[in-house]
Design a protein around this motif. Structure first.
Motif, PDB file in Angstrom:
ATOM      1  N   ALA A  99     118.321   5.849 145.835  1.00 45.40           N
ATOM      2  CA  ALA A  99     116.599   6.288 145.958  1.00 45.40           C
ATOM      3  C   ALA A  99     116.074   6.178 144.474  1.00 45.40           C
ATOM      4  N   ALA A 100     114.602   5.887 144.852  1.00 43.55           N
ATOM      5  CA  ALA A 100     113.729   5.897 143.940  1.00 43.55           C
ATOM      6  C   ALA A 100     113.674   7.535 143.256  1.00 43.55           C
ATOM      7  N   GLY A 112     105.394  -2.169 141.238  1.00 42.19           N
ATOM      8  CA  GLY A 112     104.834  -2.193 139.973  1.00 42.19           C
ATOM      9  C   GLY A 112     104.928  -0.856 139.261  1.00 42.19           C
ATOM     10  N   PRO A 113     104.447   0.129 139.574  1.00 43.67           N
ATOM     11  CA  PRO A 113     104.274   1.382 138.722  1.00 43.67           C
ATOM     12  C   PRO A 113     105.336   2.149 138.613  1.00 43.67           C
ATOM     13  N   THR A 114     105.862   2.753 137.591  1.00 44.04           N
ATOM     14  CA  THR A 114     106.856   3.722 137.460  1.00 44.04           C
ATOM     15  C   THR A 114     106.673   4.940 137.827  1.00 44.04           C
ATOM     16  N   PHE A 115     107.468   5.539 138.821  1.00 47.07           N
ATOM     17  CA  PHE A 115     107.282   6.773 139.321  1.00 47.07           C
ATOM     18  C   PHE A 115     107.318   7.728 138.302  1.00 47.07           C
ATOM     19  N   PRO A 116     106.338   8.702 138.558  1.00 45.52           N
ATOM     20  CA  PRO A 116     106.528  10.126 137.855  1.00 45.52           C
ATOM     21  C   PRO A 116     107.215  10.942 138.730  1.00 45.52           C
ATOM     22  N   ASP A 117     107.269  12.073 138.808  1.00 46.67           N
ATOM     23  CA  ASP A 117     107.815  13.373 139.643  1.00 46.67           C
ATOM     24  C   ASP A 117     107.622  12.713 141.110  1.00 46.67           C
ATOM     25  N   ILE A 118     108.935  12.527 141.783  1.00 41.16           N
ATOM     26  CA  ILE A 118     108.502  12.166 143.139  1.00 41.16           C
ATOM     27  C   ILE A 118     109.553  13.082 144.000  1.00 41.16           C
ATOM     28  N   GLY A 119     109.418  13.294 145.376  1.00 40.43           N
ATOM     29  CA  GLY A 119     110.189  14.091 146.182  1.00 40.43           C
ATOM     30  C   GLY A 119     111.405  13.487 146.885  1.00 40.43           C
ATOM     31  N   LEU A 120     111.544  12.206 146.657  1.00 38.51           N
ATOM     32  CA  LEU A 120     112.533  11.616 147.695  1.00 38.51           C
ATOM     33  C   LEU A 120     113.967  12.288 147.910  1.00 38.51           C
ATOM     34  N   VAL A 121     114.495  12.368 146.439  1.00 38.72           N
ATOM     35  CA  VAL A 121     115.699  12.787 146.523  1.00 38.72           C
ATOM     36  C   VAL A 121     116.040  14.364 147.005  1.00 38.72           C
TER      37      VAL A 121
END
Lengths: 158, 747
Positions: free
Chosen positions: B399-400, B409-418
């Protein structure tokens, strides 16, 4: 095309209009009587947005000829509330967020009211099959079913 | 917008579920939608459409139509000046053909007459001399050498030489070296997929009432997701100045992206201009299907490599999208979204847009993403099956997350996938028993989300209530959410606020209601407008108390002295300040305008159980659960509504919905009977689980939620069906004939 003169009752009030012989009841309600609550989503009886009752029977008003309603009693969404008092179904739809865009809502309310008149305690499946002729593209129907059941319970005094 | 925008706080009103302000209008039939508007002296406009998939328009003779009593105007493509801008010219030529009819249903002429019957009769009197040309409606066929060319000279320089002239653009995204990654895999799966074009299927057909006067002023009332954009497009086509064309949005009966552009609006304006009277144009359902935006149709190859323990070593996708008869950028979004859920060392996507003789694509909820992610998630599922791995474990392993360099391209900040994957793992649905012919499928989903241009005014009324003026048509309860955020910020009850959507003259430019932007961006601008008003109210209190402005702060809906040194004054409420406003400097209003950045990407995971009837090929959806990160759910009812509605549109896409073209290039199922969207009896309850991982780019942590939910159902259901029948399904929709064929192949 020579127009026909039709005398009918809409939401309990006498109503008269003239229409062409090929005009739908939906068009007469919307364009002759100014009752735009019933919507045309398809014009072919597939979406149910134009649902009204004629002599108590639930119909797609786009499939009924206006000329057929001479002497009939028609009920539309505009007559569902009792003056300033919303029908339990109307309140339940607001309380349960059972509408998003709301364009199918008048038809669904008219259809649901007609269901509860015949079957005051339907199962979820019965509600789903009764409303299968009323398309809603926004909600996925989940909250609509809950709202109808909540109103049904209230109307039964449960 | 800075990413340090979000501040943790305890909410008093945001997160509650009050009644929506437009509720009573919508349950009583009073709400005014596009077709409900009537003006005195109004004419009825109707549009003549090409019966041919591809034809040269040699001539149009409207003399007999114009001679019919009651006909007031006829419009053809020749009435419009030819815009220099490619984009505007394409939109215009889609509204009214010029030279060639490019698809079945393409508008070629329009009439305005005293009533519908006369307008209909007039259409039959317009003589169009067509020279029928060879056509192509399939994306793969259109890419082949020798395919009929839909439009000449539309190929961008980035398309490799030697491809069909129907290929208009090429794009590539990714990083690393996929070949090296595949070499490290224990198993590589490569599959080809096709997805049918589907329609947004809003229940309200397009409708517009236009009134243009001889002094060049125009009024337009229409159902649209973005009236400012409608103004830009129509003013451009009619050579009007934006200030002279006022567009007022009606209530909108669904859009889902399909009402982000114009179809009949410039035609209605041109008819009104020529006739000198107001004109109303309402589409029939047949016209909606034939001539408004469906999605792209696609053909996709995906190759993914995986180690025995479930680590993805590389991913590659070749995406061929057709956005119909005009160049279309949706392919870029598909290419970027395809692998967004994964943290990959080696990933690459290659995309081509291809012209076909189909209607011009319009956005549909996460445009381009459902198809690409369907193909990727199908191959991931096949690898899980082949390597006997748990599909949720594999997604968690790859998971990202925060810090992942995304595939685009961009680097993810806080994301909710996990968090969504973990929630799905814990949910009882994931381990519930299954019966014969039943199987479970799952898929991740993703959407970028958007912010954009936003302008909000907030007026403090002298009785202590507040009016908010915003410019984004409310397609799913956004007026309620906007009111809630203002109530939270001002510290007054939700019921004391009324939010309206105003016309193009009332505010600066607001981007279209799209990109899941409204609760996020209009919410942000509303919060800032409220803060602007609060600042002014603190100034008024300071004036009354005769202390420094800096010595006043806002707390629980009232101005209070900031600390003991500021002086001792009882709190002065918003209502008290408002009541005194005429004596302290005049009316009080807050305002904010911004081009919002920091929308915050959105992830979701869907779990579905299906049962396949092997005799009929019919699939029944038995249970459906959605897990999605909302950042902060402002009005949870309408967040759930977006999740449920999006999922059901995806269910329709997976199982039933498709544009079916005959050999003659005509659309065969332009109605709700034959283009079957899900009905209530097709569906189970749709369970929702909202996760809240705050978006750092919004003061309350809000993320857009509207689009992501349509993404996972395609693969989730395909994975479930494939497991149920023991054969990998590679084409959507999985209508009963396709499932029967797949079962037959297995036997």
């Amino acid at each position: 095309m020579k127009k026909l003169h039709i005398s009918t009752t809409v939401n309990g009030d006498p109503a008269e209009f003239v229409c062409t012989p090929d005009e739908s009841l939906l068009d007469a309600l919307r364009n002759r009587l100014g009752l735009t609550g019933a919507k045309e989503g398809c014009g072919t009886g597939d979406c149910g947005a134009c649902s009204v009752t004629v002599n108590g029977r639930l119909v797609c008003s786009c499939l009924v000829l206006a000329a057929e309603v001479e002497g009939a009693e028609i009920a539309t969404i505009e007559g569902m509330a009792d003056q300033d008092k919303l029908h339990p179904l109307q309140r339940a739809f607001i309380d349960h967020a059972a509408l998003q865009c709301g364009v199918c809502t008048p038809g669904i309310l008219v259809a649901a009211k007609s269901l509860l008149a015949k079957n005051p305690e339907p199962t979820d499946e019965e509600v789903r099959y009764w409303l299968a002729g009323n398309l809603c593209r926004c909600t996925g129907y989940d909250k609509i079913i809950r709202a109808v059941q909540s109103a049904a319970a209230e109307m039964r005094g449960a | 917008m800075a990413f340090d925008e979000y501040q943790k706080r305890e909410f008093k009103q945001v997160g509650t579920r009050p009644n929506r302000p437009d509720g009573v209008d919508k349950v009583t039939g009073r709400a005014m939608y596009g077709a409900d508007m009537t003006l005195p002296g109004m004419l009825v406009g109707r549009i003549l459409r090409s019966p041919h998939a591809h034809a040269k328009i040699k001539s149009i003779d409207a003399s007999a139509a114009l001679a019919l009593k009651g006909v007031k105007a006829v419009v053809t493509g020749a009435d419009f000046a030819r815009p220099e801008d490619d984009f505007l010219r394409d939109v215009q030529e889609n509204c009214m053909a010029r030279g060639k009819a490019l698809y079945d249903g393409h508008a070629v002429a329009a009439v305005a007459a005293i009533d519908a019957a006369t307008a209909k009769a007039a259409l039959k009197l317009i003589k169009v001399d067509y020279e029928i040309l060879p056509h192509v409606t399939d994306v793969d066929a259109a890419m082949k050498a020798g395919a009929p060319i839909v439009q000449d000279g539309r190929t961008l320089e980035n398309v490799p030489a030697g491809m069909s002239g129907n290929v208009t653009s090429h794009s590539e995204f990714g990083h690393g070296d996929p070949a090296a990654g595949f070499a490290k895999a224990d198993k590589v799966v490569e599959r080809s997929f096709k997805t049918a074009a589907t329609h947004q299927g809003y229940i309200e057909p397009h409708a517009a009432v236009a009134s243009v006067t001889t002094d060049g002023k125009g009024e337009l009332w229409c159902c649209t997701q973005g009236h400012f954009f409608v103004r830009t497009l129509c003013a451009g086509m009619l050579g009007m100045e934006a200030s002279q064309l006022r567009v007022t949005p009606s209530e909108i009966g669904g859009g889902f992206g399909g009402k982000t552009t114009v179809f009949i609006e410039p035609v209605a304006l041109m008819l009104s201009k020529k006739a000198g009277r107001p004109v109303k144009v309402v589409m029939t359902r047949d016209e909606v299907f034939r001539a408004t935006g469906p999605t792209v149709s696609t053909s996709i190859d995906v190759k993914i490599g995986m180690t025995k323990d479930g680590r993805i070593t590389a991913g590659e996708a070749y995406l061929r999208y057709s956005g119909g008869a005009f160049p279309c950028g949706t392919i870029d979004m598909g290419g970027q979204a395809a692998f967004a859920a994964y943290d990959l060392e080696h990933v690459r996507t290659y995309g081509w847009n291809v012209l076909t003789n189909r209607p011009k694509e319009a956005a549909y909820r996460a445009p381009g993403a459902p198809q690409a992610i369907y193909a990727v998630e199908s191959v991931v599922d096949e690898l899980c099956l082949a390597l006997k791995l748990d599909p949720l474990d594999v997604r968690l392993k790859n998971a990202a997350k925060k810090g992942t360099k995304s595939s685009y391209g961009p680097t993810f900040p806080d994301i909710g996938l996990v968090a969504t994957l973990e929630a799905a793992h814990k949910h009882p649905h994931y381990t519930a028993p299954l019966g014969p012919n039943q199987a479970r499928g799952l898929s991740c989903g993703f959407w970028f989300n958007f912010g954009g241009n936003t302008c909000v005014s907030l007026n403090v009324n002298t009785d202590g209530t507040v009016g908010i003026t915003e410019g984004n048509p409310d397609i799913g309860g956004s007026r309620a959410s906007v009111s809630l955020m203002a109530a939270e910020e001002l510290g007054i009850p939700y019921e004391q606020i009324r939010t309206i959507v105003a016309d193009t003259n009332s505010l600066g430019y607001n981007d279209v209601t799209d990109g899941s932007r409204v609760t996020f961006a209009v919410g942000l601008a509303t919060i800032k407008a409220a803060r602007d008003a609060v600042r002014k109210m603190c100034q008024r209190a300071a004036k009354i108390w005769d202390i420094d402005e800096e010595a006043v702060e806002w707390k629980d809906g009232a101005a209070v002295p900031a600390g003991p040194n500021a002086g001792k004054f009882p709190p002065m409420t918003l209502a008290e300040i408002a009541a005194d406003s005429f004596a302290t400097g005049g009316p009080i209003a807050g305002h904010h305008e911004v081009n919002v950045d920091g929308a915050g990407v959105s992830f979701g995971v869907h779990l579905v159980d299906v049962e396949v009837d092997k005799d009929t090929g019919a699939t029944k959806v038995l249970r459906y659960t959605i897990f999605q990160d909302a950042g902060k759910a402002v009005h949870p009812d309408y967040v759930e509504g977006q999740m449920q509605g999006g999922a059901v549109q995806g269910i329709g896409w997976a199982l039933n919905e498709e544009y079916i073209y005959g050999k003659d290039g005509r659309l065969q199922n332009a109605g709700f009977l034959d283009y079957r969207i899900p009905v209530a009896s097709d569906l189970p309850p749709i369970e929702t689980v909202i996760l809240e991982i705050p978006n750092p780019g919004h003061p309350y942590g809000v993320r857009g939620v509207g689009e992501t939910p349509i993404v996972p159902p395609l693969a989730a259901i395909s994975n479930a069906v494939s497991r149920a029948i023991g054969t990998r399904m590679c084409e959507l929709p999985m209508s009963p004939p396709r499932i029967l064929k797949a079962i037959g192949t297995t036997a």
